[in-house]
Design an enzyme around this catalytic site. Structure first.
Site, mmCIF file in Angstrom:
data_model
loop_
_atom_site.group_PDB
_atom_site.id
_atom_site.type_symbol
_atom_site.label_atom_id
_atom_site.label_comp_id
_atom_site.label_asym_id
_atom_site.label_seq_id
_atom_site.Cartn_x
_atom_site.Cartn_y
_atom_site.Cartn_z
ATOM 1 N N LEU A 171 1.347 -6.937 10.842
ATOM 2 C CA LEU A 171 0.935 -6.589 12.211
ATOM 3 C C LEU A 171 1.895 -5.572 12.826
ATOM 4 C CD1 LEU A 171 -0.270 -10.114 13.381
ATOM 5 C CD2 LEU A 171 -1.646 -8.184 12.599
ATOM 6 N N LYS A 172 2.875 -5.129 12.071
ATOM 7 C CA LYS A 172 3.756 -4.011 12.460
ATOM 8 C C LYS A 172 4.271 -4.138 13.905
ATOM 9 C CE LYS A 172 1.573 -0.716 9.275
ATOM 10 N NZ LYS A 172 0.529 -1.508 8.611
ATOM 11 N N THR A 187 10.887 -9.853 22.689
ATOM 12 C CA THR A 187 9.478 -10.107 22.353
ATOM 13 C C THR A 187 9.279 -10.151 20.839
ATOM 14 O OG1 THR A 187 8.833 -8.999 24.383
ATOM 15 C CG2 THR A 187 7.116 -9.258 22.728
ATOM 16 N N ARG A 230 -3.203 4.103 -6.649
ATOM 17 C CA ARG A 230 -4.534 4.335 -7.204
ATOM 18 C C ARG A 230 -4.478 4.412 -8.725
ATOM 19 N NH1 ARG A 230 -5.791 2.895 -3.087
ATOM 20 N NH2 ARG A 230 -7.269 3.687 -1.570
ATOM 21 N N GLN A 278 -6.450 8.184 0.980
ATOM 22 C CA GLN A 278 -5.015 8.231 0.669
ATOM 23 C C GLN A 278 -4.695 9.607 0.092
ATOM 24 O OE1 GLN A 278 -2.860 6.128 1.529
ATOM 25 N NE2 GLN A 278 -3.616 4.025 1.415
ATOM 26 N N ARG A 328 -8.797 -1.034 -1.469
ATOM 27 C CA ARG A 328 -10.151 -0.730 -1.928
ATOM 28 C C ARG A 328 -10.370 -0.679 -3.441
ATOM 29 N NH1 ARG A 328 -10.245 3.921 2.423
ATOM 30 N NH2 ARG A 328 -8.043 3.709 1.845
HETATM 31 O O1 C5P Z 1 -7.506 0.557 0.374
HETATM 32 P P1 C5P Z 1 -6.089 1.022 0.190
HETATM 33 O O2 C5P Z 1 -5.504 0.687 -1.165
HETATM 34 O O3 C5P Z 1 -5.901 2.483 0.569
HETATM 35 O O4 C5P Z 1 -5.275 0.144 1.255
HETATM 36 C C1 C5P Z 1 -3.903 0.340 1.515
HETATM 37 C C2 C5P Z 1 -3.420 -0.629 2.551
HETATM 38 O O5 C5P Z 1 -2.077 -0.325 2.863
HETATM 39 C C3 C5P Z 1 -4.183 -0.586 3.878
HETATM 40 O O6 C5P Z 1 -4.173 -1.917 4.418
HETATM 41 C C4 C5P Z 1 -3.345 0.316 4.764
HETATM 42 O O7 C5P Z 1 -3.446 0.007 6.118
HETATM 43 C C5 C5P Z 1 -1.936 -0.010 4.243
HETATM 44 N N1 C5P Z 1 -0.952 1.048 4.475
HETATM 45 C C6 C5P Z 1 -1.089 2.331 3.978
HETATM 46 N N2 C5P Z 1 -0.107 3.263 4.235
HETATM 47 C C7 C5P Z 1 0.965 2.937 4.956
HETATM 48 C C8 C5P Z 1 1.115 1.637 5.443
HETATM 49 C C9 C5P Z 1 0.125 0.702 5.185
HETATM 50 O O8 C5P Z 1 -2.053 2.630 3.292
HETATM 51 N N3 C5P Z 1 1.916 3.821 5.154
#
Ligand code: C5P
Length: 240
Positions: A60-61, A68, A185, A194, A215
């Site tokens: 949730l960054k 907080t 990938r 990406q 994905r």
């Molecule tokens: O579907 P995919 O493999 O691209 O998902 C990558 C996940 O990593 C997503 O949840 C995305 O929000 C997260 N993410 C990212 N790049 C970042 C930080 C988080 O792709 N710098």
């Protein structure tokens, strides 16, 4: 090697998330719950995934004032997250207070301490945006390494970073610092949105501790098979 694979559950409903988790819990190390699923289903989704046998990375960054974020870190620790993320740009005090809070609560409850991971520079930000909009006139990689060092000094366990930055962070922060990398990938998957991608084998070879994959697994007709193929490719890094 499967322990290093984290699947991003980027879906909007509990039903879709649980269907994926049921298919994948024994082939992967953990599940990442991000803001889409969390805001749609609420915090109970963490427990639902845990009850299926999955570890949960609560992504949730957090980025707010030290009080907080550290109080929120207590809440997340009580929910027995395996890992959660906060922004390094929130500064030293925010990170330090959160690390202390997490240690305290874990000891009180006698549970495993969650890993606290710092977000550095988002991979969607390029050099031009970084300078003109974020207002930091430095090469992105230099700033990523600065924030990784700051996070380490504050007592955090690691960072999220692009696979291209693994080497520089490893050199700066040592072998035990946790590096979590999205942008993964396999050659058989499309890159979607990406831009700077790396294969699972390459990322492990570069020194990533955990790989976040969404994905290529979640949109695959057989997610379990996709996950097992990715783990096999990660294992190739050990012998190559
Ligand atoms: O579907 P995919 O493999 O691209 O998902 C990558 C996940 O990593 C997503 O949840 C995305 O929000 C997260 N993410 C990212 N790049 C970042 C930080 C988080 O792709 N710098």
């Amino acid at each position: 090697m499967k322990e290093k694979l984290i699947v991003a559950l980027d879906v909007s409903t509990r039903k879709e998330a649980l269907q994926l988790a049921e298919k994948l819990w024994d082939s992967v190390g953990a599940f990442k719950i991000g803001m889409q699923l969390y805001n749609s289903e609420g915090p109970d989704i963490i427990k639902d995934i845990q009850e299926l046998g999955g570890k949960v990375f609560v992504d949730l960054k957090f980025h707010d004032i030290p009080n907080t974020v550290s109080q929120t870190s207590r809440v997340i620790t009580r929910r027995k997250a395996f890992m959660f993320s906060i922004h390094a740009s929130g500064g030293m005090e925010m990170m330090k207070k959160s690390a202390c809070a997490v240690r305290e609560v874990s000891q009180e409850l006698g549970i495993m301490k969650p890993l606290i991971i710092a977000i550095t520079v988002l991979t969607s930000i390029n050099q031009e945006v970084f300078e003109n909009e974020v207002g930091i006139e430095k090469p992105i990689e230099e700033q990523v390494v600065n924030w990784a060092r700051l996070a380490q000094e504050a007592g955090l366990d690691g960072v999220v970073a692009s696979p291209k930055e693994i080497k520089a962070i490893r050199n700066a922060c040592g072998p035990d610092f946790v590096i979590v990398t999205p942008g993964i990938r396999p050659l058989w998957a499309t890159s979607n949105d990406q831009k700077r991608v790396m294969t699972p084998k390459q990322a492990v070879k570069e020194g990533a501790t955990y790989l976040v994959v969404g994905r290529p697994i979640t949109a695959h007709p057989n997610p379990g098979e996709a996950a097992r193929k990715i783990v096999e490719e990660m294992e190739e890094a050990l012998y190559a």
